[in-house]
Write an enzyme that holds these catalytic residues in place. Structure first.
Site, PDB file in Angstrom:
ATOM      1  N   GLU A   1     -13.545  -2.390   7.485  1.00  0.00           N
ATOM      2  CA  GLU A   1     -12.715  -3.539   7.872  1.00  0.00           C
ATOM      3  C   GLU A   1     -13.101  -4.099   9.240  1.00  0.00           C
ATOM      4  OE1 GLU A   1      -8.598  -4.114   6.454  1.00  0.00           O
ATOM      5  OE2 GLU A   1      -8.103  -3.389   8.468  1.00  0.00           O
TER       6      GLU A   1
ATOM      7  N   LYS B   1     -11.391  -6.173  12.130  1.00  0.00           N
ATOM      8  CA  LYS B   1     -10.164  -6.749  12.698  1.00  0.00           C
ATOM      9  C   LYS B   1     -10.192  -6.604  14.215  1.00  0.00           C
ATOM     10  CE  LYS B   1      -7.116  -2.733  11.976  1.00  0.00           C
ATOM     11  NZ  LYS B   1      -5.853  -2.294  11.381  1.00  0.00           N
TER      12      LYS B   1
ATOM     13  N   LYS C   1      -8.194  -9.951   3.630  1.00  0.00           N
ATOM     14  CA  LYS C   1      -7.018  -9.179   4.073  1.00  0.00           C
ATOM     15  C   LYS C   1      -6.072 -10.148   4.775  1.00  0.00           C
ATOM     16  CE  LYS C   1      -5.342  -4.871   4.873  1.00  0.00           C
ATOM     17  NZ  LYS C   1      -5.879  -4.017   5.934  1.00  0.00           N
TER      18      LYS C   1
ATOM     19  N   GLU D   1      -1.157  -3.221  -2.562  1.00  0.00           N
ATOM     20  CA  GLU D   1      -0.894  -2.190  -1.559  1.00  0.00           C
ATOM     21  C   GLU D   1       0.561  -1.749  -1.627  1.00  0.00           C
ATOM     22  OE1 GLU D   1      -2.466  -2.698   2.537  1.00  0.00           O
ATOM     23  OE2 GLU D   1      -0.338  -2.757   3.097  1.00  0.00           O
TER      24      GLU D   1
ATOM     25  N   ASN E   1      -1.058   2.602   1.473  1.00  0.00           N
ATOM     26  CA  ASN E   1      -1.159   2.432   2.920  1.00  0.00           C
ATOM     27  C   ASN E   1      -0.427   3.583   3.601  1.00  0.00           C
ATOM     28  OD1 ASN E   1      -1.292   1.602   5.572  1.00  0.00           O
ATOM     29  ND2 ASN E   1      -0.899  -0.550   5.105  1.00  0.00           N
TER      30      ASN E   1
ATOM     31  N   GLU F   1      -5.602   3.951   2.375  1.00  0.00           N
ATOM     32  CA  GLU F   1      -5.772   3.004   3.479  1.00  0.00           C
ATOM     33  C   GLU F   1      -5.077   3.505   4.750  1.00  0.00           C
ATOM     34  OE1 GLU F   1      -4.960  -0.700   0.359  1.00  0.00           O
ATOM     35  OE2 GLU F   1      -3.922  -0.623   2.275  1.00  0.00           O
ATOM     36  N   SER F   2      -5.728   3.276   5.868  1.00  0.00           N
ATOM     37  CA  SER F   2      -5.162   3.518   7.210  1.00  0.00           C
ATOM     38  C   SER F   2      -5.110   4.994   7.598  1.00  0.00           C
ATOM     39  CB  SER F   2      -3.747   2.944   7.357  1.00  0.00           C
ATOM     40  OG  SER F   2      -3.722   1.575   7.092  1.00  0.00           O
TER      41      SER F   2
END
Length: 273
Positions: free
Chosen positions: A55, A57, A117, A166, A187, A217-218
């Site tokens: 990703e 960001k 996203k 998600e 997530n 995710e994350s």
């Protein structure tokens, strides 16, 4: 009002403004609009790749500025050269410091699946996603009623896009699952409290039907974590902050993926070439 509520309220205003300035007919004239979609499902399941969705960001509501100086061209190319399966590009400006141009740039330099996203609440944003070169969109169960989420997923499928849904807990998962999804992401970061717990992935993996590609995710900061998540059934892994907090995100991604491959070899998950 939690941060997700604030983002969605702002997004409604943003969509109203954008759609009045740039009509759908103009979006449909984009050079990307009729381009074939690259399948994120296929790339994540490709044994030659890592399953990592890398990703880009610049900032987030929980961390503030993560990396204001990274260049999307060099970073996205570097991610793919490191062995990522796909890219995730933040296009939300106000809360994440992203912009549509970041995705357009990534598209110009990479032939790989790209996830847009953002916080999608309207068909307009899905048409916009196709017009900037996205292959897959994100739909957040916490932000949409289940019937509305399914409507948007169906609309995206009509444009040839893939859909990653998600979720944050079992309730969201059971309510929002539908046949128009391609990937289901868990997530590990609560959008309400921002607390991160990998236990969320462990708790939900067996509740996701096998027809969907499973993505964690994350909160993933160690290659060993990916080995453990792979063993319980996850195929994809969305990693952003862990790479972006480095001054050279693509180098951080390369080091991470190299170590991950070495661990997979040790575990017998892949064969030596």
């Amino acid at each position: 009002m939690n941060i997700l509520d604030k983002i969605i309220a702002h997004k409604k205003q943003e969509v109203a403004e954008k759609s009045s300035l740039v009509p759908v007919k103009l979006l449909e004239k984009s050079i990307f609009f009729d381009s074939p979609v690259v399948s994120m499902k296929d790339y994540i399941n490709d044994p030659e790749k890592t399953g990592i969705i890398a990703e880009f960001k610049r900032k987030s509501p929980s961390k503030g500025i993560i990396n204001a100086n990274a260049q999307v061209e060099a970073t996205s190319i570097g991610y793919m050269q490191a062995g990522a399966s796909a890219l995730s590009i933040l296009t939300d400006q106000d809360f994440f410091g992203g912009k549509n141009e970041d995705l357009i740039t990534s598209r110009k330099f990479n032939f790989c699946p790209i996830l847009r996203k953002d916080f999608i609440i309207d068909e307009y944003q899905i048409i916009e996603a196709k017009s900037i070169g996205a292959d897959c969109i994100l739909l957040i169960a916490a932000a949409l009623e289940p019937a509305r989420l399914e409507e948007l997923a169906l609309f995206a499928k009509g444009l040839g896009l893939e859909v990653l849904m998600e979720v944050h807990d079992a309730e969201e998962l059971q309510a929002a699952l539908n046949d128009s999804l391609d990937l289901v992401g868990v997530n590990n970061r609560s959008l309400k409290t921002f607390e991160v717990s990998l236990q969320t992935s462990y708790d939900l993996v067996d509740q996701i039907p096998s027809q969907f590609v499973k993505v964690s995710e994350s909160g993933i900061s160690q290659p060993q974590t990916l080995i453990e998540l792979k063993k319980i059934g996850f195929e994809g892994f969305l990693i952003g902050e862990n790479f972006m907090k480095s001054s050279r995100p693509h180098q951080a991604a390369y080091n991470f993926m190299k170590e991950f491959r070495e661990l997979m070899l040790q575990e017998g998950m892949i064969q030596e070439k």
